[in-house]
Design a protein around this motif. Structure first.
Motif, short mmCIF file in Angstrom:
data_model
loop_
_atom_site.label_atom_id
_atom_site.label_comp_id
_atom_site.label_asym_id
_atom_site.label_seq_id
_atom_site.Cartn_x
_atom_site.Cartn_y
_atom_site.Cartn_z
N GLY A 219 10.22 4.41 7.37
CA GLY A 219 10.30 3.57 8.57
C GLY A 219 8.96 3.19 9.16
O GLY A 219 8.91 2.38 10.09
N THR A 220 7.87 3.72 8.64
CA THR A 220 6.53 3.44 9.17
C THR A 220 5.62 2.96 8.05
O THR A 220 5.46 3.65 7.04
N VAL A 221 5.00 1.81 8.25
CA VAL A 221 4.12 1.24 7.23
C VAL A 221 2.76 0.96 7.85
O VAL A 221 2.65 0.46 8.98
N LEU A 222 1.71 1.31 7.12
CA LEU A 222 0.34 1.05 7.52
C LEU A 222 -0.12 -0.26 6.90
O LEU A 222 0.17 -0.54 5.74
N VAL A 223 -0.85 -1.06 7.68
CA VAL A 223 -1.28 -2.38 7.22
C VAL A 223 -2.77 -2.55 7.48
O VAL A 223 -3.28 -2.15 8.53
N HIS A 224 -3.45 -3.13 6.53
CA HIS A 224 -4.86 -3.47 6.66
C HIS A 224 -5.04 -4.44 7.82
O HIS A 224 -4.40 -5.51 7.84
N GLY A 225 -5.91 -4.11 8.75
CA GLY A 225 -6.14 -4.96 9.91
C GLY A 225 -7.56 -5.49 9.95
O GLY A 225 -8.47 -4.79 10.40
N GLN A 226 -7.77 -6.70 9.47
CA GLN A 226 -9.09 -7.34 9.52
C GLN A 226 -9.20 -8.09 10.85
O GLN A 226 -8.57 -9.13 11.04
N SER A 237 -4.07 -10.67 7.40
CA SER A 237 -3.61 -9.45 8.06
C SER A 237 -2.58 -9.77 9.13
O SER A 237 -1.56 -9.08 9.26
N ARG A 238 -2.85 -10.80 9.90
CA ARG A 238 -1.88 -11.19 10.94
C ARG A 238 -0.55 -11.58 10.33
O ARG A 238 0.51 -11.22 10.86
N ALA A 239 -0.61 -12.27 9.20
CA ALA A 239 0.64 -12.68 8.54
C ALA A 239 1.39 -11.47 8.00
O ALA A 239 2.63 -11.40 8.09
N TYR A 240 0.66 -10.49 7.43
CA TYR A 240 1.33 -9.28 6.92
C TYR A 240 2.04 -8.54 8.05
O TYR A 240 3.18 -8.10 7.90
N VAL A 241 1.35 -8.38 9.17
CA VAL A 241 1.94 -7.66 10.31
C VAL A 241 3.19 -8.38 10.79
O VAL A 241 4.23 -7.75 11.04
N GLU A 242 3.10 -9.68 10.93
CA GLU A 242 4.25 -10.45 11.41
C GLU A 242 5.42 -10.33 10.44
O GLU A 242 6.57 -10.13 10.85
N LEU A 243 5.14 -10.44 9.15
CA LEU A 243 6.20 -10.35 8.15
C LEU A 243 6.86 -8.98 8.17
O LEU A 243 8.10 -8.87 8.18
N ARG A 245 6.89 -6.64 10.53
CA ARG A 245 7.58 -6.30 11.78
C ARG A 245 8.95 -6.97 11.87
O ARG A 245 9.79 -6.54 12.66
N ALA A 246 9.16 -7.97 11.06
CA ALA A 246 10.46 -8.65 11.05
C ALA A 246 11.41 -8.02 10.04
O ALA A 246 12.56 -8.47 9.91
N GLN A 247 10.96 -6.98 9.32
CA GLN A 247 11.74 -6.40 8.24
C GLN A 247 12.43 -5.10 8.67
O GLN A 247 11.99 -4.40 9.58
N THR A 248 13.51 -4.80 7.96
CA THR A 248 14.11 -3.48 8.01
C THR A 248 13.97 -2.84 6.63
O THR A 248 13.79 -3.53 5.63
N ASP A 249 14.04 -1.50 6.59
CA ASP A 249 13.93 -0.83 5.31
C ASP A 249 15.31 -0.69 4.66
O ASP A 249 16.31 -1.22 5.17
N ALA A 250 15.36 0.04 3.55
CA ALA A 250 16.62 0.17 2.81
C ALA A 250 17.69 0.89 3.61
O ALA A 250 18.89 0.71 3.35
N GLN A 251 17.28 1.67 4.60
CA GLN A 251 18.23 2.39 5.44
C GLN A 251 18.61 1.62 6.70
O GLN A 251 19.34 2.12 7.55
N GLY A 252 18.08 0.39 6.83
CA GLY A 252 18.41 -0.45 7.97
C GLY A 252 17.53 -0.25 9.18
O GLY A 252 17.78 -0.84 10.25
N ARG A 253 16.47 0.57 9.08
CA ARG A 253 15.58 0.82 10.20
C ARG A 253 14.56 -0.31 10.34
O ARG A 253 13.94 -0.70 9.34
N PRO A 254 14.34 -0.83 11.55
CA PRO A 254 13.22 -1.75 11.75
C PRO A 254 11.92 -1.03 11.45
O PRO A 254 11.75 0.13 11.81
N LEU A 255 11.01 -1.70 10.77
CA LEU A 255 9.76 -1.07 10.40
C LEU A 255 8.81 -0.95 11.59
O LEU A 255 8.61 -1.90 12.35
N GLU A 256 8.27 0.24 11.75
CA GLU A 256 7.15 0.43 12.67
C GLU A 256 5.88 0.10 11.89
O GLU A 256 5.63 0.67 10.83
#
Length: 339
Positions: A219-226, A237-243, A245-256
């Protein structure tokens, strides 16, 4: 029978596998090769404090490797082309009681002009044989750095790797997902459009995800922040974060989504954009082996990782020589899960 699945990297390991640098197009002279061997040895010794390490060395290189690695790193002699065990080695999976090794097709990161892979394409099977586990062959051209799993059904992929023309021409996204899920036991793929800008230059992987984003826990993903707008990865980096944050994982949890600030340095000595990233860390038993760059943000990143992994020691290892050759600490290590 319980299907095989790839455990998350934070689960216990039996050992770490690495490959010793040998003369090849990545290391163009004796000085570069010596620097690479010293850098690889620093990573191996850091990991060895926490778990066993087995280093694959080319025939004739064992004595020199032993001098730098010490006596407590196991050596296995096999023919090698390059030294990126994450990519040339197998992806270990488990059915809960035993291990198997997925052998992806390796073709030099998309059959790049400079790459050689006659020997490296066989390393996954050599490692599986040395580990005493069966091989699960896949027809997909893929590398371990091109995927990241949460251990609960979610896998991160990138369009320019698995769907790249140099790797899997003619494969659809659905076909790639079907093969990846069948091998890793995952059920949901989250696709990023590309990797970091510097990963598309000479010796680049053309978009590996393990320098861009990595799960820290389900449920928690780390992203490179330039954060510097002068660097092309600022917008990426901004696009990765936006993408994400709009996702859920295989268990249906919104990604932190947690951004890890990039190092402050933007270019190398030739003026090319660097893809220095703290995302390319390695989780071994009891520790985070974290890339360092002699940068003001090294300690900032280390403190974030200490908060994320309070039960692990954060060990900083200078990764600039490794990045100059095309990767980072995660790229040169491959975990064998404990069963």
């Amino acid at each position: 029978m319980t299907p095989y699945r790839m455990p998350a990297e934070w689960t216990p390991h039996e050992r770490t596998w690495m490959a010793w640098p040998s003369p090849n197009p990545t290391f163009t002279d004796d000085e570069e090769l010596a620097a690479a061997r010293a850098a690889w040895a620093s990573v191996a010794r850091a990991v060895r404090r926490f778990e066993p390490v087995t280093m694959v060395v080319a025939p004739g290189d064992a004595e020199g490797a032993r001098a730098l690695l010490g006596e407590d790193v196991e050596l296995v002699e096999r023919e090698l082309d390059d030294a990126w065990m994450r990519d040339i080695g197998p992806t270990f999976v488990t059915d809960g009681t035993s291990l198997a090794a997925v052998d992806w097709v390796f073709n030099g990161w998309g059959a790049q002009d400079w790459a050689r892979w006659e020997h490296d394409s066989k390393i996954a099977r050599h490692v599986a044989d040395a580990a005493g586990v069966p091989v699960l062959s896949s027809p997909l051209v893929n590398e371990g750095g091109g995927l990241h799993v949460d251990g609960e059904g979610t896998v991160l992929l990138t369009d320019t790797v698995q769907l790249g023309s140099g790797r899997n021409p003619g494969w659809s996204r659905e076909e790639v997902e079907r093969e990846v899920h069948a091998r890793l036991g995952t059920t949901k793929a989250i696709w990023l459009p590309h990797g970091l800008a510097g990963d598309y230059g000479l010796y680049g992987t053309q978009g590996h995800v393990d320098i861009v984003a990595a799960f820290a826990r389900p449920g928690t993903v780390l992203v490179h922040g330039q954060r510097d707008p002068r660097h092309p990865d600022h917008e990426r980096s901004r696009a990765y974060v936006e993408l994400l944050r709009a996702q859920t994982d295989a268990q249906g949890r919104p990604l932190e989504v947690i951004e890890i600030p990039a190092p402050t340095v933007l270019t190398d000595e030739e003026g090319d954009w660097v893809d220095y990233s703290y995302i390319n860390h390695y989780l071994c038993n009891g520790a985070v082996i974290l890339c360092a760059f002699d940068d003001p943000h090294d300690e900032l990143a280390a403190e974030i990782f200490r908060r994320l992994f309070p039960d692990r020691e954060v060990v900083l290892v200078d990764a600039r020589t490794i990045f100059a050759a095309g990767g980072g600490i995660h790229c040169i290590t491959q975990q064998q899960p404990a069963v």
